[in-house]
Scaffold this motif. Structure first.
Motif, PDB file in Angstrom:
ATOM      1  N   VAL A   7      74.662  75.145   2.251  1.00 25.70           N
ATOM      2  CA  VAL A   7      74.010  73.844   2.105  1.00 25.70           C
ATOM      3  C   VAL A   7      74.997  72.795   1.568  1.00 25.70           C
ATOM      4  N   SER A   8      76.268  72.948   1.954  1.00 27.90           N
ATOM      5  CA  SER A   8      77.298  72.010   1.508  1.00 27.90           C
ATOM      6  C   SER A   8      78.018  71.406   2.708  1.00 27.90           C
ATOM      7  N   HIS A   9      78.504  70.189   2.527  1.00 28.29           N
ATOM      8  CA  HIS A   9      79.266  69.502   3.560  1.00 28.29           C
ATOM      9  C   HIS A   9      80.702  70.017   3.607  1.00 28.29           C
ATOM     10  N   THR A  10      81.305  69.941   4.772  1.00 28.25           N
ATOM     11  CA  THR A  10      82.717  70.294   4.949  1.00 28.25           C
ATOM     12  C   THR A  10      83.588  69.118   4.511  1.00 28.25           C
ATOM     13  N   VAL A  11      84.635  69.410   3.741  1.00 24.93           N
ATOM     14  CA  VAL A  11      85.574  68.381   3.316  1.00 24.93           C
ATOM     15  C   VAL A  11      86.649  68.239   4.391  1.00 24.93           C
ATOM     16  N   GLU A  12      86.843  67.020   4.868  1.00 27.40           N
ATOM     17  CA  GLU A  12      87.819  66.751   5.915  1.00 27.40           C
ATOM     18  C   GLU A  12      88.734  65.604   5.508  1.00 27.40           C
ATOM     19  N   HIS A  13      89.934  65.610   6.048  1.00 24.65           N
ATOM     20  CA  HIS A  13      90.903  64.549   5.789  1.00 24.65           C
ATOM     21  C   HIS A  13      90.319  63.184   6.155  1.00 24.65           C
ATOM     22  N   GLY A  14      90.408  62.243   5.221  1.00 22.63           N
ATOM     23  CA  GLY A  14      90.005  60.874   5.500  1.00 22.63           C
ATOM     24  C   GLY A  14      88.527  60.566   5.408  1.00 22.63           C
ATOM     25  N   MET A  15      87.693  61.555   5.119  1.00 20.53           N
ATOM     26  CA  MET A  15      86.263  61.299   5.056  1.00 20.53           C
ATOM     27  C   MET A  15      85.895  60.523   3.797  1.00 20.53           C
ATOM     28  N   THR A  16      84.826  59.741   3.875  1.00 20.36           N
ATOM     29  CA  THR A  16      84.333  59.009   2.712  1.00 20.36           C
ATOM     30  C   THR A  16      83.050  59.656   2.222  1.00 20.36           C
ATOM     31  N   ALA A  54      87.410  63.693  -7.722  1.00 21.48           N
ATOM     32  CA  ALA A  54      86.483  64.806  -7.969  1.00 21.48           C
ATOM     33  C   ALA A  54      85.192  64.669  -7.176  1.00 21.48           C
ATOM     34  N   ASN A  55      84.747  63.438  -6.940  1.00 14.90           N
ATOM     35  CA  ASN A  55      83.484  63.194  -6.243  1.00 14.90           C
ATOM     36  C   ASN A  55      83.724  63.189  -4.738  1.00 14.90           C
ATOM     37  N   THR A  56      83.945  64.365  -4.188  1.00 19.30           N
ATOM     38  CA  THR A  56      84.239  64.522  -2.767  1.00 19.30           C
ATOM     39  C   THR A  56      83.354  65.617  -2.179  1.00 19.30           C
ATOM     40  N   GLY A  57      82.743  65.336  -1.030  1.00 20.95           N
ATOM     41  CA  GLY A  57      81.907  66.346  -0.391  1.00 20.95           C
ATOM     42  C   GLY A  57      80.650  66.611  -1.202  1.00 20.95           C
ATOM     43  N   ILE A 178      74.042  68.753 -12.121  1.00 22.72           N
ATOM     44  CA  ILE A 178      73.490  68.016 -10.980  1.00 22.72           C
ATOM     45  C   ILE A 178      74.371  68.258  -9.764  1.00 22.72           C
ATOM     46  N   VAL A 179      73.761  68.582  -8.628  1.00 23.46           N
ATOM     47  CA  VAL A 179      74.501  68.731  -7.374  1.00 23.46           C
ATOM     48  C   VAL A 179      74.042  67.626  -6.422  1.00 23.46           C
ATOM     49  N   GLU A 180      75.006  66.840  -5.934  1.00 24.52           N
ATOM     50  CA  GLU A 180      74.700  65.745  -5.019  1.00 24.52           C
ATOM     51  C   GLU A 180      75.317  65.994  -3.647  1.00 24.52           C
ATOM     52  N   HIS A 181      74.787  65.317  -2.631  1.00 23.75           N
ATOM     53  CA  HIS A 181      75.264  65.428  -1.245  1.00 23.75           C
ATOM     54  C   HIS A 181      75.056  66.837  -0.675  1.00 23.75           C
ATOM     55  N   LEU A 182      73.926  67.432  -0.976  1.00 26.02           N
ATOM     56  CA  LEU A 182      73.578  68.698  -0.334  1.00 26.02           C
ATOM     57  C   LEU A 182      73.224  68.434   1.134  1.00 26.02           C
ATOM     58  N   CYS A 183      73.129  69.491   1.905  1.00 29.67           N
ATOM     59  CA  CYS A 183      72.715  69.361   3.307  1.00 29.67           C
ATOM     60  C   CYS A 183      72.070  70.671   3.744  1.00 29.67           C
ATOM     61  N   GLY A 184      71.369  70.626   4.845  1.00 33.53           N
ATOM     62  CA  GLY A 184      70.792  71.845   5.404  1.00 33.53           C
ATOM     63  C   GLY A 184      69.632  72.438   4.640  1.00 33.53           C
ATOM     64  N   LEU A 185      69.022  71.656   3.756  1.00 39.40           N
ATOM     65  CA  LEU A 185      67.910  72.198   2.972  1.00 39.40           C
ATOM     66  C   LEU A 185      66.691  72.509   3.832  1.00 39.40           C
ATOM     67  N   ASN A 186      66.645  71.953   5.036  1.00 46.88           N
ATOM     68  CA  ASN A 186      65.546  72.262   5.957  1.00 46.88           C
ATOM     69  C   ASN A 186      65.537  73.724   6.362  1.00 46.88           C
ATOM     70  N   ALA A 187      66.689  74.409   6.209  1.00 41.74           N
ATOM     71  CA  ALA A 187      66.796  75.819   6.585  1.00 41.74           C
ATOM     72  C   ALA A 187      66.312  76.758   5.480  1.00 41.74           C
ATOM     73  N   PRO A 209      83.961  69.486  -6.219  1.00 41.09           N
ATOM     74  CA  PRO A 209      83.254  70.022  -5.061  1.00 41.09           C
ATOM     75  C   PRO A 209      82.846  71.475  -5.249  1.00 41.09           C
ATOM     76  N   VAL A 210      81.761  71.851  -4.595  1.00 43.36           N
ATOM     77  CA  VAL A 210      81.276  73.231  -4.632  1.00 43.36           C
ATOM     78  C   VAL A 210      80.971  73.698  -3.212  1.00 43.36           C
ATOM     79  N   ARG A 211      80.989  75.000  -3.024  1.00 48.61           N
ATOM     80  CA  ARG A 211      80.443  75.600  -1.800  1.00 48.61           C
ATOM     81  C   ARG A 211      79.033  76.027  -2.178  1.00 48.61           C
TER      82      ARG A 211
END
Length: 217
Positions: A7-16, A54-57, A178-187, A209-211
């Motif tokens: 339920v975490s986003h992938t960290v990629e070069h250049g992403m905001t 630190a606030n990435t992904g 606190i965990v922010e920017h989660l994803c995939g919680l619908n699963a 960041p966390v996995r």
């Protein structure tokens, strides 16, 4: 067999991740080609390099993020980050009020707010200030009820339209990560799963960041 759900986003070069903060710069410190000069024939390695705030992904906030005397990443108890009983709260509210929790028992739980805001990830809409956020009254209830961790699949657990950050202040004061920017919680199911969000153990750091993932029996 248990199911692992990321339920975490992938960290990629250049992403905001957060408007105004620099994106991660991912590069190569030691290439496979250059490493061949250091090892015997047929042996090669890749050593990567990343520069980021630190606030990435998908990331976790420890109390030190808000309070100078709060627990930093290295001081967090693993019991507050891993193998937590999880609850998913599904809501379409922008300001998430106390009522969405009903009479749920949140003590010792990871409470994850599923708003669907991830659909705007890496778009201007994601960061325009109209994102869902947790109201102060809701944060107070979660803190007083003994919640272990609070997460959201949104831009910020607080409204960014106002300079105050009550949800951060209330939860982190009670040492609730606190965990922010989660994803995939619908699963995930509404309950009956274990949640994990463990950062690197860094001293004098409040966010990383966390996995984030869940295990569903």
């Amino acid at each position: 067999m248990s199911t692992f759900i990321d339920v975490s986003h992938t960290v990629e070069h250049g992403m905001t991740t957060y408007k105004g903060l620099p994106p991660p710069a991912i590069s190569v410190h030691l290439s496979r080609e250059d490493s061949r000069k250091l090892y015997e024939e047929g042996t090669e390695f890749h050593i990567g390099k990343i520069e980021m705030v630190a606030n990435t992904g998908t990331y976790i906030d420890s109390p030190f993020h808000r309070y100078s005397d709060g627990r930093d990443l290295a001081s967090l108890d693993l019991a507050s980050l891993a193998n937590l009983d999880g609850l998913v709260i599904r809501t379409a509210q922008q300001e998430i009020t106390r009522g969405v929790l009903g009479d749920l028992d949140v003590r010792g739980k990871a409470v994850l707010f599923h708003t669907g805001w991830e659909k705007h990830w890496r778009t201007d809409k994601y960061m325009d200030g109209s994102h869902p956020f947790v109201a102060a009254e809701t944060a107070h209830y979660l803190a007083d009820a003994g919640t272990a961790l609070v997460g959201i699949d949104s831009y910020n657990i607080d409204s960014t339209s106002y300079p105050g950050r009550p949800a951060h202040s209330i939860l982190l004061k009670k040492e609730i990560p606190i965990v922010e920017h989660l994803c995939g919680l619908n699963a995930l199911p509404d309950s009956g799963f274990s949640f994990f969000a463990v950062p690197v153990k860094v001293k004098h750091f409040g966010t990383f960041p966390v996995r984030a993932f869940a295990i569903v029996p």
